[in-house]
Design a protein around this motif. Structure first.
Motif, PDB file in Angstrom:
ATOM      1  N   GLU A 155       0.834  -1.208   0.000  1.00  0.00           N
ATOM      2  CA  GLU A 155       0.000   0.000   0.000  1.00  0.00           C
ATOM      3  C   GLU A 155       0.865   1.252   0.000  1.00  0.00           C
ATOM      4  OE1 GLU A 155      -3.505   0.075  -0.187  1.00  0.00           O
ATOM      5  OE2 GLU A 155      -2.991  -1.982  -0.760  1.00  0.00           O
ATOM      6  N   LYS A 178       2.076   2.101  -3.400  1.00  0.00           N
ATOM      7  CA  LYS A 178       1.090   2.755  -4.260  1.00  0.00           C
ATOM      8  C   LYS A 178       1.197   4.272  -4.143  1.00  0.00           C
ATOM      9  CE  LYS A 178      -2.263  -1.056  -4.123  1.00  0.00           C
ATOM     10  NZ  LYS A 178      -3.611  -1.496  -3.681  1.00  0.00           N
ATOM     11  N   ASN A 235       4.592   5.326  -5.826  1.00  0.00           N
ATOM     12  CA  ASN A 235       4.628   5.259  -7.286  1.00  0.00           C
ATOM     13  C   ASN A 235       3.632   6.192  -7.963  1.00  0.00           C
ATOM     14  OD1 ASN A 235       6.611   3.286  -7.071  1.00  0.00           O
ATOM     15  ND2 ASN A 235       5.115   1.616  -7.058  1.00  0.00           N
ATOM     16  N   SER A 236       2.673   6.716  -7.187  1.00  0.00           N
ATOM     17  CA  SER A 236       1.689   7.638  -7.767  1.00  0.00           C
ATOM     18  C   SER A 236       2.125   9.091  -7.664  1.00  0.00           C
ATOM     19  CB  SER A 236       0.338   7.469  -7.068  1.00  0.00           C
ATOM     20  OG  SER A 236       0.421   7.896  -5.713  1.00  0.00           O
ATOM     21  N   THR A 242      -5.531   5.495  -2.615  1.00  0.00           N
ATOM     22  CA  THR A 242      -5.193   4.325  -3.434  1.00  0.00           C
ATOM     23  C   THR A 242      -6.362   3.793  -4.245  1.00  0.00           C
ATOM     24  OG1 THR A 242      -5.649   2.864  -1.548  1.00  0.00           O
ATOM     25  CG2 THR A 242      -3.365   3.596  -1.853  1.00  0.00           C
ATOM     26  N   ARG A 243      -7.591   4.095  -3.818  1.00  0.00           N
ATOM     27  CA  ARG A 243      -8.767   3.538  -4.479  1.00  0.00           C
ATOM     28  C   ARG A 243      -9.834   4.583  -4.797  1.00  0.00           C
ATOM     29  NH1 ARG A 243      -6.088   0.418  -1.289  1.00  0.00           N
ATOM     30  NH2 ARG A 243      -5.948  -1.840  -1.575  1.00  0.00           N
TER      31      ARG A 243
END
Length: 975
Positions: free
Chosen positions: A184, A187, A190-191, A637-638
């Protein structure tokens, strides 16, 4: 009839009628004996949760998911744990009761300082300092410590009656879990949402780590206060001509602060653009003082007009003149310590800041960008980028700080740990030496402390890792935007929780996620030393995750960099050694506990879940903590929160409404309550309180709870006794029943709707209180009392007795279901007493209640009956007190009332309703009046009623006709 259990019904011929009376019989004891009985029930349940899930899945029931906010694995559970877990169990059991398949996996938070501290203490006791212990050995000890407490707390929760998937519990320290948390984190890395920034953060020198908002609490603290002169050394043409002229004293801008130790870090002074400032000259000082003030006649000060008198009072200045109005814009000052050391020889500019007010102080804010959020923001807003580092991780000045190198701001060792060190005093002495201290004092105010160590914290500039709140992502929205949208889409119980968490998210700074400790999940990444940017390489990330899933966080710290970097040049990259904030850990629980078992994400198994959860349930403090960390993690993340609804409860206080404290001796230990009274008593207390507010508990309150429990238990016990031997052949249809039975069925229909709705909306108080009132009012005070004579004395095949037993069966079936989530042990005992081979009461759903039971006509009738009945009962009680009658069966009341008040008695036997041998209703008067006459007839030797037909049957001269018929029937059955 009267209580036939203590008297002998004997006819003149000598026959004893006791064996002809159908008294209630049940092995269900009057006293619960819960401390002994409950463990036996737990043992009989076995793996109840698995059975319940299997049953509902076989029924293809809809899935409901409650996600568990993890308690911390470092001690016995306290009353707050008991409240929280019991509320969750109410949700789990009630959803099973409503026909759902319920996913609930208990979890534990294992990383963080409390455990780390405890392990440090253990090593110190063995003569070993932390820095003498390898990270691997230290982390292993932490892991074993947490595992031990997980076992203890799990057993304590089970003893409380909590049902859940304990066999598959989650823990943030499991290797697979640590790998999932790292995934997590990657994420965010990397974003592009992750960055390393140097800014002031809340720092605990005692714990040597940064703290998040949720880890800080505020306590009263006495701080030194100082008024400091900053001599003006530069100005624009917009100021008075003589402002810097040697013809008058050079003025000083005066600041006020409660943190003298931050003066060496000063780089600016902030002012309020809307505040009126003046240039003041001292004309006189107070006389008769024990000391000489630091001000002198002729001194000139620039102060907010509104605060000038307060400042001069503090400085013992008795006379002053306002020379002119001043616009601070463009002024520059010297640092107040510049005369003592060239290291302070820089200019101190005045900067406009919206955070400045003239409510207190001087109207100017001493600005140390390395030690305050507002200071940092205004410094950057005016184009400055360099933020000075003044204080190190141990709360001491760095060696490069002029005049104060090495001095402690806060003590971190020995008996004075957590106390302020010599820094404040040293700074004040140097200000006096430089001639720039105008006044000083002391002030009690609210000051931030670490909620763990209880020691004061400081704001300190330090490199940390943050997640951006306001940077636009690929879809054009920021993390803050997504989080606020998610909040608006979430149902909150109570509704006020939405505004609370929304205001927090609206104003919160970037998410600080790094900590400088050993026991936690690592920020497992590499940073390019040349660019300062995290390495983005899917193959590297894959190797990291594989290593952590196999060896836990230790793999990151122990294995060489080359194992992860592959072809990358290891010398070019920095391996980050920080660990993740524990709130980030627990903010990821939805990913590995729910999403990983969601069939929509490819899960295959027998215990599915779904993402997002239907509900999160924690204390109201978690708006700042777990609710928010899950919100930010899920949104980042979502794109949304990992929950559809949030329920919050208040905190538990003692009986006087005061905070519980072991040192004060006002705590309530759930283990003690369970040992003395049983878990159902504690659970009933939870059901009775308004959990949305702060609750109170103590011996007196628990005694009230015990009294309420007795009412429930006695009701169930009476039903069990009255239903002894009941079978389906006795059952009557509603249409064949007397009015009283139809009214009770109506009340069942009414309550059933209320209970279902209350459970759906998590209003547990609105389940138990109406049910309690039903038991004590409609049942005990009316129905049971009225039907007692019929149950004891009517022929078993009579319509009235069959109707009563049919209705009591319906009552029993619903009471044991309605109350199963709240008092599961007692309802299980009652159910298995009556149906020993029917499985667990916990596996039932609420019986369907026919709509035709609704009967507003009978509801209205019995409301009217009760109006008259209350007056009759008062008259009978008065007659009993005056010894006119021994009991109600000695009476034959004459009730006079207007026709509309007596109309509800049409079709009823008034004597039956009044529980008297007879009654007469007379229409007349303006209100209900009662004349209590004696029932002037022989007393039936079986039912003790005094009625005209006693002796009418020659075979039973001492019995009424009804009782003679019942005995004749019973004798025939025996023959």
């Amino acid at each position: 009839m009267a209580d036939a259990t203590n008297d002998t019904a004997t006819e003149a011929s000598g026959r004893d009628y006791r064996d002809t009376v159908f008294l209630p019989e049940t092995p269900f004891p009057m006293r619960g004996g819960l401390p002994k009985k409950e463990p036996e029930i737990i043992a009989a349940w076995g793996d109840l949760y698995s059975h319940l899930r299997a049953t509902r899945q076989a029924q293809k029931a809809p899935l409901y998911v409650l996600h568990d906010g993890p308690p911390y694995a470092n001690g016995d559970i306290h009353i707050g744990h008991a409240l929280n877990k019991t509320l969750k169990d109410f949700v789990v059991r009630s959803r099973f009761l409503l026909g759902y398949d319920v996913d609930y996996v208990p979890g534990w938070d294992c990383h963080g300082l409390p455990i780390e501290w405890k392990i440090e203490e253990q090593f110190r006791a063995k003569g070993r300092r932390k820095d003498e212990v390898s990270k691997s050995e230290f982390r292993k000890a932490c892991r074993e410590y947490a595992a031990g407490w997980i076992d203890v707390q799990r057993d304590q929760f089970k003893r409380l009656g909590i049902t859940g998937d304990f066999d598959n519990r989650y823990a943030t320290m499991d290797f697979s879990t640590e790998a999932a948390i790292v995934a997590e984190f990657h994420k965010f890395k990397n974003s592009g949402q992750l960055y390393r920034g140097s800014k002031p953060v809340m720092w605990s020198p005692v714990e040597r780590t940064a703290l998040a908002d949720a880890e800080v609490e505020y306590h009263d603290h006495v701080s030194p206060t100082i008024w400091v002169k900053f001599p003006v050394v530069g100005a624009t043409d917009s100021h008075p001509d003589d402002l810097l002229s040697f013809r008058a004293a050079t003025p000083s801008v005066v600041i006020w602060t409660t943190t003298p130790w931050t003066i060496p870090a000063n780089r600016a002074i902030s002012y309020g653009p809307e505040i009126a400032y003046g240039l003041y000259e001292v004309t006189a000082l107070e006389e008769g003082l024990d000391y000489e003030p630091w001000a002198k006649p002729g001194d000139r000060f620039i102060i907010a007009d509104k605060l000038a008198e307060d400042v001069f009072k503090a400085a013992k200045i008795s006379g002053f003149t306002r020379v002119d109005a001043i616009n601070p814009s463009g002024l520059e000052c010297a640092h107040p310590l510049a005369a003592l050391d060239s290291g302070y020889g820089f200019s101190v500019p005045l900067l406009a800041g919206d955070h400045v007010t003239d409510d207190a102080g001087t109207g100017f804010v001493h600005t140390a960008p390395g030690h305050g959020a507002d200071d940092y923001a205004v410094w950057l807003a005016h184009g400055h980028r360099e933020v000075p580092d003044t204080v190190d991780a141990d709360g001491a000045y760095y060696e490069h700080v002029p005049l104060f190198a090495g001095l402690k701001v806060l003590e971190t060792e020995g008996k004075k740990t957590g106390k302020f060190g010599p820094a404040n005093g040293a700074v004040m002495e140097k200000l006096i030496e430089a001639g720039n201290l105008l006044a000083r004092g002391r002030m009690e105010h609210s000051y931030p402390h670490s909620w763990r160590s209880k020691a004061p914290i400081i704001f300190r500039n330090t490199p940390q890792w943050f997640i951006r709140m306001d940077e636009e992502l690929e879809d054009g929205a920021t993390l803050r935007d997504k989080a606020l949208t998610a909040i608006d889409a979430t149902a909150f119980h109570p509704a006020a929780g939405k505004n609370r968490i929304r205001s927090m998210v609206e104003s919160r700074p970037d998410w600080l996620i790094s900590r400088q400790r050993a026991w936690g999940t690592p920020l497992a990444m590499f940073v390019d030393k040349q660019t300062g940017q995290p390495l983005h390489d899917p193959e590297v990330d894959t190797r990291i995750l594989k290593a952590v899933s196999e060896g836990g966080a230790d793999a990151w710290f122990d294995r060489p960099d080359a194992d992860f970097l592959g072809a990358h040049d290891a010398d070019r990259f920095e391996k980050i050694q920080d660990i993740l904030d524990v709130w980030f850990d627990s903010g990821c629980t939805h990913a590995f506990t729910l999403e990983a078992r969601d069939p929509a994400h490819g899960y295959v198994g027998d215990r599915p879940s779904h993402w997002p959860a239907d509900l999160y349930l924690e204390g109201s403090d978690q708006h700042r903590g777990w609710f928010q960390s899950n919100l930010l993690e899920g949104s980042g993340t979502r794109g949304r929160a990992p929950y559809d609804a949030v329920l919050t409860h208040g905190f538990t206080q003692d009986e006087n409404g005061e905070k519980m404290s072991k040192s004060r001796g006002n705590t309530t230990d759930p283990a003690v309550v369970i040992k003395e009274s049983g878990a159902d008593i504690l659970r009933l207390w939870v059901a009775l309180v308004d959990y949305a507010e702060d609750q109170r508990i103590g011996k007196q309150i628990l005694q009230t709870t015990v009294d309420a429990y007795r009412k429930l238990r006695n009701t169930v016990r009476y039903l069990l006794g009255a239903l002894n031997g009941f079978d389906e052949a006795e059952r009557l249809d509603r249409s064949e029943m007397p009015p009283l039975e139809q009214f009770i069925l109506h009340r069942l229909w009414e309550l059933d709707g209320q209970v279902r709705q209350a459970y759906e909306e998590y209003r547990f108080q609105d389940v138990v209180r109406p049910v309690l009132e039903f038991c004590s009012g409609d049942l005990s005070a009316l129905y049971f009392d009225v039907r007692k004579d019929s149950l004891y004395c009517d022929r078993p095949d009579s319509v009235r007795r069959r109707a009563a037993r049919t209705v009591m069966d319906e009552v029993f079936m619903r009471l044991t279901a309605w109350l199963a989530p709240l008092t599961p042990f007692t309802m299980e005992e009652a159910w298995t007493t009556r149906f020993p081979d029917a499985g667990s009461n916990c596996a039932r759903v609420i019986p369907e209640t026919p709509g035709e039971w609704r009967n507003p006509v009978e509801a209205k009738r019995w409301a009217g009956v009760n109006t008259v009945l209350e007056v009759v009962n008062e008259a009978l009680e008065a007659a009993r007190r005056d010894k006119l009658i021994g009991g109600a069966l000695d009476a034959w009341p004459v009730v006079t009332a207007p026709a509309d008040l007596l109309a509800p008695f049409e079709g009823l036997d008034a004597a039956e309703v009044f529980r008297t041998s007879g009654a007469e209703l007379v229409v007349g008067g303006d209100a209900v009046t009662v004349e209590v006459k004696l029932a002037d007839y022989p007393k039936c030797a079986r039912s003790w009623r005094r009625v005209p037909d006693v002796g009418s049957d020659a075979d039973f001269p001492d019995l009424s006709a009804r009782d003679a018929d019942a005995v004749r029937w019973l004798d025939a059955q025996k023959a």
